[in-house]
Write a protein that holds these residues in place. Structure first.
Motif, PDB file in Angstrom:
ATOM      1  N   ALA A   1       0.849  -1.199   0.000  1.00  0.00           N
ATOM      2  CA  ALA A   1       0.000   0.000   0.000  1.00  0.00           C
ATOM      3  C   ALA A   1       0.878   1.241   0.000  1.00  0.00           C
ATOM      4  CB  ALA A   1      -0.925  -0.009   1.206  1.00  0.00           C
ATOM      5  N   ILE A   2       1.545   1.464  -1.123  1.00  0.00           N
ATOM      6  CA  ILE A   2       2.455   2.600  -1.284  1.00  0.00           C
ATOM      7  C   ILE A   2       2.022   3.396  -2.501  1.00  0.00           C
ATOM      8  CG2 ILE A   2       4.837   3.336  -1.655  1.00  0.00           C
ATOM      9  CD1 ILE A   2       5.731   0.687  -0.446  1.00  0.00           C
ATOM     10  N   GLY A   3       1.898   4.712  -2.341  1.00  0.00           N
ATOM     11  CA  GLY A   3       1.470   5.563  -3.445  1.00  0.00           C
ATOM     12  C   GLY A   3       0.013   5.924  -3.312  1.00  0.00           C
ATOM     13  N   GLY A   4      -0.366   6.981  -3.991  1.00  0.00           N
ATOM     14  CA  GLY A   4      -1.757   7.412  -3.934  1.00  0.00           C
ATOM     15  C   GLY A   4      -1.910   8.813  -4.490  1.00  0.00           C
ATOM     16  N   ASP A   5      -3.130   9.243  -4.571  1.00  0.00           N
ATOM     17  CA  ASP A   5      -3.418  10.550  -5.168  1.00  0.00           C
ATOM     18  C   ASP A   5      -2.741  11.687  -4.404  1.00  0.00           C
ATOM     19  OD1 ASP A   5      -4.979   9.424  -7.129  1.00  0.00           O
ATOM     20  OD2 ASP A   5      -6.838   9.631  -5.992  1.00  0.00           O
TER      21      ASP A   5
ATOM     22  N   GLN B   1       7.649  22.395 -11.682  1.00  0.00           N
ATOM     23  CA  GLN B   1       8.569  23.523 -11.827  1.00  0.00           C
ATOM     24  C   GLN B   1       8.052  24.612 -12.755  1.00  0.00           C
ATOM     25  OE1 GLN B   1       9.129  20.200 -12.722  1.00  0.00           O
ATOM     26  NE2 GLN B   1      11.048  20.120 -13.882  1.00  0.00           N
ATOM     27  N   THR B   2       7.017  24.316 -13.514  1.00  0.00           N
ATOM     28  CA  THR B   2       6.425  25.337 -14.389  1.00  0.00           C
ATOM     29  C   THR B   2       5.239  26.032 -13.730  1.00  0.00           C
ATOM     30  OG1 THR B   2       4.837  23.844 -15.468  1.00  0.00           O
ATOM     31  CG2 THR B   2       7.076  23.917 -16.369  1.00  0.00           C
ATOM     32  N   GLY B   3       4.906  25.619 -12.514  1.00  0.00           N
ATOM     33  CA  GLY B   3       3.758  26.192 -11.830  1.00  0.00           C
ATOM     34  C   GLY B   3       2.456  25.475 -12.114  1.00  0.00           C
ATOM     35  N   GLN B   4       2.523  24.387 -12.866  1.00  0.00           N
ATOM     36  CA  GLN B   4       1.320  23.637 -13.223  1.00  0.00           C
ATOM     37  C   GLN B   4       0.967  22.633 -12.138  1.00  0.00           C
ATOM     38  OE1 GLN B   4       1.666  21.526 -16.931  1.00  0.00           O
ATOM     39  NE2 GLN B   4      -0.279  20.449 -16.691  1.00  0.00           N
ATOM     40  N   ALA B   5      -0.318  22.560 -11.813  1.00  0.00           N
ATOM     41  CA  ALA B   5      -0.786  21.577 -10.833  1.00  0.00           C
ATOM     42  C   ALA B   5      -0.666  20.179 -11.421  1.00  0.00           C
ATOM     43  CB  ALA B   5      -2.231  21.868 -10.445  1.00  0.00           C
ATOM     44  N   ARG B   6      -0.127  19.263 -10.638  1.00  0.00           N
ATOM     45  CA  ARG B   6       0.057  17.891 -11.100  1.00  0.00           C
ATOM     46  C   ARG B   6      -0.535  16.940 -10.079  1.00  0.00           C
ATOM     47  NH1 ARG B   6       3.984  17.746 -15.180  1.00  0.00           N
ATOM     48  NH2 ARG B   6       3.224  15.632 -15.516  1.00  0.00           N
ATOM     49  N   GLN B   7      -1.115  15.865 -10.597  1.00  0.00           N
ATOM     50  CA  GLN B   7      -1.669  14.810  -9.753  1.00  0.00           C
ATOM     51  C   GLN B   7      -0.974  13.494 -10.076  1.00  0.00           C
ATOM     52  OE1 GLN B   7      -5.859  15.148 -10.795  1.00  0.00           O
ATOM     53  NE2 GLN B   7      -6.248  16.432  -9.001  1.00  0.00           N
ATOM     54  N   TRP B   8      -1.075  12.557  -9.146  1.00  0.00           N
ATOM     55  CA  TRP B   8      -0.449  11.246  -9.345  1.00  0.00           C
ATOM     56  C   TRP B   8      -0.998  10.572 -10.597  1.00  0.00           C
ATOM     57  CZ3 TRP B   8       3.576   8.648  -9.099  1.00  0.00           C
ATOM     58  CH2 TRP B   8       3.659   7.276  -8.904  1.00  0.00           C
TER      59      TRP B   8
ATOM     60  N   THR C   1       6.479  20.351  -5.759  1.00  0.00           N
ATOM     61  CA  THR C   1       6.400  20.916  -4.424  1.00  0.00           C
ATOM     62  C   THR C   1       4.946  21.303  -4.181  1.00  0.00           C
ATOM     63  OG1 THR C   1       7.344  22.561  -2.900  1.00  0.00           O
ATOM     64  CG2 THR C   1       6.961  23.278  -5.179  1.00  0.00           C
ATOM     65  N   GLY C   2       4.682  21.994  -3.090  1.00  0.00           N
ATOM     66  CA  GLY C   2       3.300  22.371  -2.794  1.00  0.00           C
ATOM     67  C   GLY C   2       3.205  23.036  -1.449  1.00  0.00           C
ATOM     68  N   THR C   3       2.007  23.134  -0.926  1.00  0.00           N
ATOM     69  CA  THR C   3       1.829  23.680   0.404  1.00  0.00           C
ATOM     70  C   THR C   3       2.298  22.635   1.424  1.00  0.00           C
ATOM     71  OG1 THR C   3      -0.401  22.779   0.684  1.00  0.00           O
ATOM     72  CG2 THR C   3      -0.208  24.926  -0.418  1.00  0.00           C
ATOM     73  N   PRO C   4       2.548  23.057   2.662  1.00  0.00           N
ATOM     74  CA  PRO C   4       2.926  22.069   3.682  1.00  0.00           C
ATOM     75  C   PRO C   4       1.903  20.937   3.803  1.00  0.00           C
ATOM     76  CG  PRO C   4       3.388  24.261   4.481  1.00  0.00           C
ATOM     77  CD  PRO C   4       2.656  24.434   3.176  1.00  0.00           C
ATOM     78  N   GLU C   5       0.623  21.267   3.696  1.00  0.00           N
ATOM     79  CA  GLU C   5      -0.424  20.258   3.801  1.00  0.00           C
ATOM     80  C   GLU C   5      -0.392  19.290   2.624  1.00  0.00           C
ATOM     81  OE1 GLU C   5      -1.190  23.712   6.207  1.00  0.00           O
ATOM     82  OE2 GLU C   5      -0.914  23.548   4.024  1.00  0.00           O
ATOM     83  N   GLN C   6      -0.174  19.807   1.428  1.00  0.00           N
ATOM     84  CA  GLN C   6      -0.119  18.958   0.236  1.00  0.00           C
ATOM     85  C   GLN C   6       1.087  18.029   0.276  1.00  0.00           C
ATOM     86  OE1 GLN C   6      -0.140  22.121  -2.678  1.00  0.00           O
ATOM     87  NE2 GLN C   6      -2.291  21.744  -3.217  1.00  0.00           N
ATOM     88  N   VAL C   7       2.224  18.564   0.687  1.00  0.00           N
ATOM     89  CA  VAL C   7       3.441  17.748   0.779  1.00  0.00           C
ATOM     90  C   VAL C   7       3.285  16.664   1.838  1.00  0.00           C
ATOM     91  CG1 VAL C   7       5.879  17.791   1.446  1.00  0.00           C
ATOM     92  CG2 VAL C   7       4.976  19.536  -0.118  1.00  0.00           C
ATOM     93  N   ALA C   8       2.717  17.027   2.970  1.00  0.00           N
ATOM     94  CA  ALA C   8       2.518  16.045   4.041  1.00  0.00           C
ATOM     95  C   ALA C   8       1.584  14.930   3.590  1.00  0.00           C
ATOM     96  CB  ALA C   8       1.959  16.735   5.283  1.00  0.00           C
ATOM     97  N   ALA C   9       0.536  15.278   2.851  1.00  0.00           N
ATOM     98  CA  ALA C   9      -0.407  14.263   2.368  1.00  0.00           C
ATOM     99  C   ALA C   9       0.267  13.324   1.373  1.00  0.00           C
ATOM    100  CB  ALA C   9      -1.615  14.945   1.725  1.00  0.00           C
ATOM    101  N   ALA C  10       1.094  13.873   0.490  1.00  0.00           N
ATOM    102  CA  ALA C  10       1.799  13.041  -0.485  1.00  0.00           C
ATOM    103  C   ALA C  10       2.785  12.108   0.209  1.00  0.00           C
ATOM    104  CB  ALA C  10       2.522  13.921  -1.502  1.00  0.00           C
ATOM    105  N   ALA C  11       3.527  12.645   1.182  1.00  0.00           N
ATOM    106  CA  ALA C  11       4.494  11.819   1.904  1.00  0.00           C
ATOM    107  C   ALA C  11       3.787  10.691   2.653  1.00  0.00           C
ATOM    108  CB  ALA C  11       5.286  12.689   2.882  1.00  0.00           C
TER     109      ALA C  11
END
Length: 207
Positions: free
Chosen positions: A45-49, A55-62, A140-150
């Motif tokens: 169970a590794i990985g997820g949305d 680096q171009t400022g574009q929002a990216r999703q998994w 990269t992202g906001t602290p909340e977004q980075v924490a959720a990804a990690a």
């Protein structure tokens, strides 16, 4: 029925039978498919949305990376040692893999995700990623977004003591993941063993 007219089967000595049977058995065994090795992270169970910014400022999703193999590493650009080393060895391993398997290598996307959003802006992440390869995606992202990804990728990180003037270290996991085209975890890449080991591991799973 005239039994004397029926042909009689000659008796074959036992050693002769073995001589005849052995090659046939070997030929049959050669026709059997070799057992398929299961990826070491299969079913984990590794990985997820996630929603981050490249680096171009574009929002990216998994989900943006579906259809390609993904090599994912969490680190930070101010890291003094392990992050640049791991990212460089991964990039070198991909280039070595591409020399032997150019079509397969074209299916692989290297991704660097910052765990230091306070300092790692999209521009900073982009400069860091491009230093190792022009095709590396930096996120990269906001602290909340980075924490959720990690959390989704089972990665640990913790900001260290502030040494003044905004200088600090970030303690974090140093695992390099390889995911399949459907986003499934396959294996970790042995960056600690060098670029050749990374290329060899890629050759085992990327098809």
């Amino acid at each position: 029925m005239n039994r004397r007219a029926m042909p009689r089967s000659p008796l074959i000595p036992a050693p002769r039978i073995l001589t005849l049977v052995a090659p046939a058995a070997l030929a049959l065994a050669a026709c059997q498919p070799a057992p398929v090795e299961e990826p070491p992270l299969a079913g984990a169970a590794i990985g997820g949305d996630f929603t981050l910014v490249d680096q171009t400022g574009q929002a990216r999703q998994w989900s943006d990376f579906r259809g390609r193999y993904a090599v994912v590493y969490f680190g930070y650009t101010y890291c003094p040692d392990v992050c640049p080393t791991d990212v460089q060895r991964t990039a070198q391993g991909l280039r070595a893999f591409a020399k032997e398997h150019p079509k397969d290598a074209a299916k692989v996307q290297q991704i660097f995700i910052s765990v230091d959003p306070a300092r790692d802006t999209p521009q900073v992440v982009g400069e860091f990623a491009s230093a190792f390869g022009k095709d590396i995606v930096g996120l990269t992202g906001t602290p909340e977004q980075v924490a959720a990804a990690a959390k989704a990728f089972k990665v640990y990180f913790s900001k260290g003591k502030d040494e003044g003037a905004g200088a600090y270290l970030v303690d974090h996991s140093t695992v390099t993941y390889l995911f399949g085209p459907a986003g499934e975890p396959l294996a970790t890449l042995p960056t600690d063993q060098g670029a050749d080991a990374v290329a060899a591991e890629l050759a085992k799973w990327v098809r």
